[in-house]
Write an enzyme that holds these catalytic residues in place. Sequence first.
Site, PDB file in Angstrom:
ATOM      1  N   GLU A 356      -2.168  36.610  10.887  1.00  0.00           N
ATOM      2  CA  GLU A 356      -1.392  36.067  11.553  1.00  0.00           C
ATOM      3  C   GLU A 356      -1.514  35.878  13.156  1.00  0.00           C
ATOM      4  OE1 GLU A 356       3.045  34.424   9.107  1.00  0.00           O
ATOM      5  OE2 GLU A 356       3.272  35.804  10.630  1.00  0.00           O
ATOM      6  N   LYS A 515       5.219  24.095   5.212  1.00  0.00           N
ATOM      7  CA  LYS A 515       6.479  24.088   4.645  1.00  0.00           C
ATOM      8  C   LYS A 515       6.834  23.113   5.326  1.00  0.00           C
ATOM      9  CE  LYS A 515       7.402  28.549   7.523  1.00  0.00           C
ATOM     10  NZ  LYS A 515       8.242  28.775   8.479  1.00  0.00           N
TER      11      LYS A 515
HETATM   12  O1  F6P Z   1       5.099  33.262   7.886  1.00  0.00           O
HETATM   13  C1  F6P Z   1       5.900  32.557   8.781  1.00  0.00           C
HETATM   14  C2  F6P Z   1       6.815  33.882   9.373  1.00  0.00           C
HETATM   15  O2  F6P Z   1       7.913  33.279   9.977  1.00  0.00           O
HETATM   16  C3  F6P Z   1       6.714  35.241   9.735  1.00  0.00           C
HETATM   17  O3  F6P Z   1       6.088  34.704  11.072  1.00  0.00           O
HETATM   18  C4  F6P Z   1       7.615  35.873   9.446  1.00  0.00           C
HETATM   19  O4  F6P Z   1       7.794  36.863   9.558  1.00  0.00           O
HETATM   20  C5  F6P Z   1       8.263  35.182   7.931  1.00  0.00           C
HETATM   21  O5  F6P Z   1       7.860  33.966   8.079  1.00  0.00           O
HETATM   22  C6  F6P Z   1       9.542  35.201   7.953  1.00  0.00           C
HETATM   23  O6  F6P Z   1      10.354  34.650   8.763  1.00  0.00           O
HETATM   24  P1  F6P Z   1      12.206  35.029   8.497  1.00  0.00           P
HETATM   25  O7  F6P Z   1      12.055  36.252   9.594  1.00  0.00           O
HETATM   26  O8  F6P Z   1      12.399  33.767  10.057  1.00  0.00           O
HETATM   27  O9  F6P Z   1      12.459  34.899   7.377  1.00  0.00           O
END
Ligand code: F6P
Length: 549
Positions: A356, A515
Site C-alpha cells: 500500500e 470504493k
Molecule cells: O485501504 C485503505 C485504507 O485507507 C488504509 O490505508 C487504512 O488502513 C484502511 O483503509 C482503514 O481506514 P480507516 O482507518 O480510515 O477506517
Amino acid sequence: MTAPTFTSSATYQTLQQQAKILANTSLSALFTHHPQRASLFSLEGAGLLFDYSKNLLDTTTLNLLIDLADSVSLPQAIEHYFSGTKINSTEQRAALHTALRSGNKQALYVDGKNIRPSIHATLEKMGFICDQIQDGIWRGFTGKPITDVVNIGIGGADLGPKMASCALTPYHQPSLTCHFVSNMDGSDIHAALAKLCPETTLFIVSSKTFTTVETLTNAHTAKQWLLQQAHFHPSDLDKHFIAITSQPDKAIQFGISPSHILPLWDWVGGRFSVWSAVGLPLALSIGMKHFRAFLQGAQQMDEHFRTQPLRQNMPVLLGLISFWYTHFLNAKTHAILPYDHHLRYLVSYLQQLEMESNGKQKKHNGEQVAYTTCPIIWGDVGTNGQHAFHQLLHQGTHLNPLDFIVAINPHHPYTEQHQQLFAHCLAQSHAFVVGCTEEEAAHKLRQRGLAETDIKRLSPHLVMAGNRPHNIILLPKLTPAHLGALIALYEHKVFVLGTLWNINSFDQWGVELGKEFAIKLLPALQSKDASDIPASLSSVVHYYHRHKT
Ligand code: F6P
C-alpha cells in the site's frame, strides 16, 4: 520536490555492469572467496541480527548502492521524515509515527502545534482504560466486568493490532480475550458474536476516517446486536463502545460518548498506526507495561536508523538490497518467511505496509516512473511453507529474494522442538545457497542403493541450482521490544525504497476507485434494473439475479 535522475547516473550504470558480473558467480563462490563474508555482511542493531551475506552482491555493489542512496539525499530525507516535514506530498501531511514511540520530550511542531502533549495524554488514557478493564471497574450493562474486546477495523486498524497481539500471545493477560473483526463479509462478525456474551463484551471501533464502509457496517451490526438484548437501554451503549478516530464528531454521531473516543492524527497513516491508540487492543491484551516496551523497541530501531551511517544501517541495507534485486536482477516478488507460529499474521501486515505504501508508479511531481517499483510481498510461516511453495523456491524459474525471520529462544517449554525448527530454517538457508549438483544427487541415490539406470533417470530431477538470495533476521526472543524493533525495521525499509523511487509512500489513492464503484453497483444488485451495469459485469450480475434466493 525535484526528481532524482538516478537511472541515468554513472553509479546506476556501473551497478548494471555489476549485475552482469555477479550473474556469472554464485553465492557458494562468494563464500569460498571470502570465508569471512558471513560476519562481514552481518549487522546488529536494536537487539536484532541482520545477516545479509547470502545475497548476490559484494562490497563494490554495496558501496555503489550507498552512493546511489547518497545521490538521492537519503540522509537528509531521513531527517525530514523524523522532524515532521510534510513528506506525504499529495495530502500535505507529515508522517510522524516515529513520534508516537519517541521518549523525546522536546517540542515537535505540526502546523504550529506541539504534538508531544497529545501523544502522552493518549498513552495515559490508554493506560487508564487498560486498568479500568483489567481491574473490573469498567462494567457492562448488567454490571458484569468485561471479559472480551472486539476490535472492529480494517487495513491498518486491524492488521497491526491483530498481528502484534498474535505475535505476543505469551504475554496475554488471562482475564481478557481480544477478537478482531474486519471483513465486510458478515460471516466474520457473525462468527465472533456467536461465541460472545453481550453483557461482558466491549467493542473498539477503530477507523481513522470513521467513514470506512466495512468498519461502519460491522459497528452497526454490533450495535444492533446489543440493542436487541433484553434489558439493554440505548444509554448502555456507552459501556460497550470505544472509538479510535481522527473524526470524533462522526463517532459521536454513531453514539459513542466523547470520553470514550481516543484520538488519531492526520500525521499517522493507517498502516503505521499500531503505535497509537489503534494499538489499544494490543495494550489490553498484553498490558500497558509490555505495550510501552513494544514502543521502546521500535524507538531503538528509529534511533539506529536516524544515527547510523548508511553502510551500517539496517533499514537502509534492507531497502537497498530489495532495490538491487528489483532494479538490476529483475525480481518481481519478495517472500517473508517467519519461522514462528506467533508471526502468522506478519505477512499480511507487511503486504499492506509495503504494497500500500510503495505499490505506485507516479513520482512526487506526478511524472510517470520509468522503472519497476514495489515487488509483490508474499510468504507464510515456516515450516508450513516448506511443504507448500518451497518447491518453487528451490527449483522454480523465478528469482525470489526472501527474508527468514526467526527467534532463538521460544516461549514454549519444548526447547528441543524449537531447535528442530531453527535447524529447519538454517537448513533452508543453506540449501538456497549451495543447492545440489547432479553428481551430488547421483551420489546420494547410489548410497540409497538405487540401480545405475534409475540413478541416471532420477538425478537430473534432484538438481537444485542453489544461489537463491535471502536475508536472515534473528531475534533473541519474540518479546514486545524485539517485535517493535522488527516492525520499525520494515517501516523504515519502506521509507528508504520510497525515497529511492521518489514516490510518496504515505498516501493510498489506488484503493479509492473500487470504493466508488461499489457505491455505484449496489443499486444494480438491489433492483433488477440492469441498465447501469458495465458491459464487463453483465453476465455476472445477470447470473446473480437468477440465483439470488
Ligand atoms: O485501504 C485503505 C485504507 O485507507 C488504509 O490505508 C487504512 O488502513 C484502511 O483503509 C482503514 O481506514 P480507516 O482507518 O480510515 O477506517
